[in-house]
Design a protein around this motif. Structure first.
Motif, short mmCIF file in Angstrom:
data_model
loop_
_atom_site.label_atom_id
_atom_site.label_comp_id
_atom_site.label_asym_id
_atom_site.label_seq_id
_atom_site.Cartn_x
_atom_site.Cartn_y
_atom_site.Cartn_z
N VAL A 13 0.86 -1.19 0.00
CA VAL A 13 0.00 0.00 0.00
C VAL A 13 0.89 1.24 0.00
O VAL A 13 1.74 1.40 0.87
N VAL A 14 0.71 2.09 -1.00
CA VAL A 14 1.55 3.27 -1.14
C VAL A 14 0.68 4.52 -1.13
O VAL A 14 -0.43 4.53 -1.69
N GLY A 15 1.16 5.57 -0.50
CA GLY A 15 0.43 6.83 -0.45
C GLY A 15 0.45 7.56 -1.78
O GLY A 15 1.36 7.39 -2.59
N GLU A 18 3.59 9.82 -2.30
CA GLU A 18 4.81 9.06 -2.55
C GLU A 18 4.83 8.50 -3.97
O GLU A 18 5.85 8.59 -4.68
N ARG A 320 -9.23 5.83 -1.62
CA ARG A 320 -7.80 5.56 -1.70
C ARG A 320 -6.94 6.80 -1.44
O ARG A 320 -5.78 6.67 -1.07
N GLU A 323 -6.64 6.22 2.26
CA GLU A 323 -6.13 4.94 2.75
C GLU A 323 -4.88 4.45 2.02
O GLU A 323 -4.21 3.53 2.49
N GLY A 324 -4.56 5.05 0.86
CA GLY A 324 -3.42 4.59 0.07
C GLY A 324 -3.86 3.68 -1.06
O GLY A 324 -5.01 3.21 -1.11
#
Length: 349
Positions: A13-15, A18, A320, A323-324
């Motif tokens: 899971v990536v922000g 980022e 998302r 939450e990423g």
């Protein structure tokens, strides 16, 4: 509509920030100016947010290869002008398609506000990403939109004609967008093949089968295995003769009407200012009544609720952002590796 599928691979899971920063840096490292790189990165991350990873950041590897091999010019910047007939034409100047179609949409919206409708063509550009993004922009401006095209069957023979088994046409997509209130616009964005080439790539990378026999093997046998297409097969046209007809018309629009050399595709944008026909509040009410009636249908076995095209993606993107973005670990690792390799290859001054 979303193209995500489930498998057992671990998920990273990536922000949003980022992932956007990484994608922007990758695109600058392949030769894009910073503003163009940022625009492409925002588009790709937007597709991941919507649950359309086939048109998201997994494409960075493809884009890097295209820039490095000279398939397109990463420094190409789109420009807009009017042709002798007074129509808006955007030239992608051999660069990536995302900024070219985005410019075409902006210019079209400006003209549509004055004239009530507009037609824009976009030519000479690379992959354009998720068409739904551009129709969302039009919908936010209160406009009904159609975006279609593609072309270059000489480079991208992917879809078999109805009744045939040899790949002859690209997946030549269409997107229809209509403003629809707080739940997000109605966005019908689809390839004219039973599946897009990106979805086949996504399934192949993830080591999974497609969820239907959307492909043909080289001998014409229906298959759900991505390898069938990638090893000499074809994509089947959606809805048989109907999808084939739409794909053929898109090819004619892209290559005969718009024409000219292009790395990957030519595009037609049609816009109608909905306020020319209905007051915004009245239109919103009428659209809402239609959508509510459609959603009231009894659901088929195993289906939780009836969805409106584009609104599931709209809701998923909002979720998302907080939450990423989940992506298969192999895809995330591949992006990190690509970023590092491009960094090592940069010329230092």
């Amino acid at each position: 509509m979303s193209d995500e599928a489930t498998n057992e691979e671990p998920v990273h899971v990536v922000g949003v920030e980022e992932l956007t920063a990484l994608a922007t840096d990758v695109m600058t490292r392949v030769g894009c100016d910073l503003d163009i790189a940022a625009e492409i990165a925002e588009h790709l991350v937007g597709a991941d947010l919507c649950g359309v990873p086939s048109h998201g950041t997994m494409r960075l590897t493809q884009y890097a290869q295209q820039a490095q091999t000279g398939y397109l010019n990463p420094a190409g910047r789109p420009s807009g002008a009017r042709n002798p007939a007074g129509r808006i034409v955007v030239d992608g100047n051999g660069g990536f398609g995302h900024p070219a179609v985005a410019l075409g949409m902006r210019l079209g919206i400006e003209e549509c506000r004055d004239a009530g409708m507009s037609v824009v063509v976009v030519r000479n550009c690379g992959h354009t990403g998720r068409l739904g993004t551009y129709s969302e922009t039009a919908s936010a401006a209160g406009m009904f939109s159609i975006v279609c095209g593609g072309g270059r069957r000489d480079l991208w023979p992917q879809v078999a004609p109805h009744g045939g088994i040899d790949p002859k046409l690209p997946t030549n997509p269409y997107c229809f967008g209509f403003p629809a209130g707080d739940g997000g616009p109605v966005i019908a964005d689809f390839a004219t093949g039973m599946v897009s080439g990106g979805k086949v790539m996504n399934a192949r990378v993830r080591g999974i089968q497609l969820d239907g026999e959307y492909l043909l093997t080289a001998d014409g046998t229906p298959s759900a295995d991505p390898g069938a297409y990638l090893d000499g097969g074809a994509i089947r046209p959606f809805a048989g003769a109907r999808g084939y007809g739409m794909g053929l018309v898109a090819e004619i629009i892209a290559m005969a009407l718009i024409g000219g050399d292009t790395p990957e595709g030519n595009w037609l944008i049609l816009l109608v200012d909905t306020s020319s026909y209905q007051a915004p509040d009245a239109l919103r009410t009428a659209v809402g009544e239609i959508l509510d009636d459609v959603r009231s249908s009894r659901t088929a076995p195993g289906i939780e609720r009836v969805e409106i095209p584009g609104q599931r993606e709209h809701a998923l993107a909002e979720q998302r952002r907080h939450e990423g973005i989940p992506m298969p670990e192999s895809v995330w690792t591949g992006l990190i590796d690509l970023h590092e390799r491009l960094g090592r290859g940069r010329t230092r001054t």
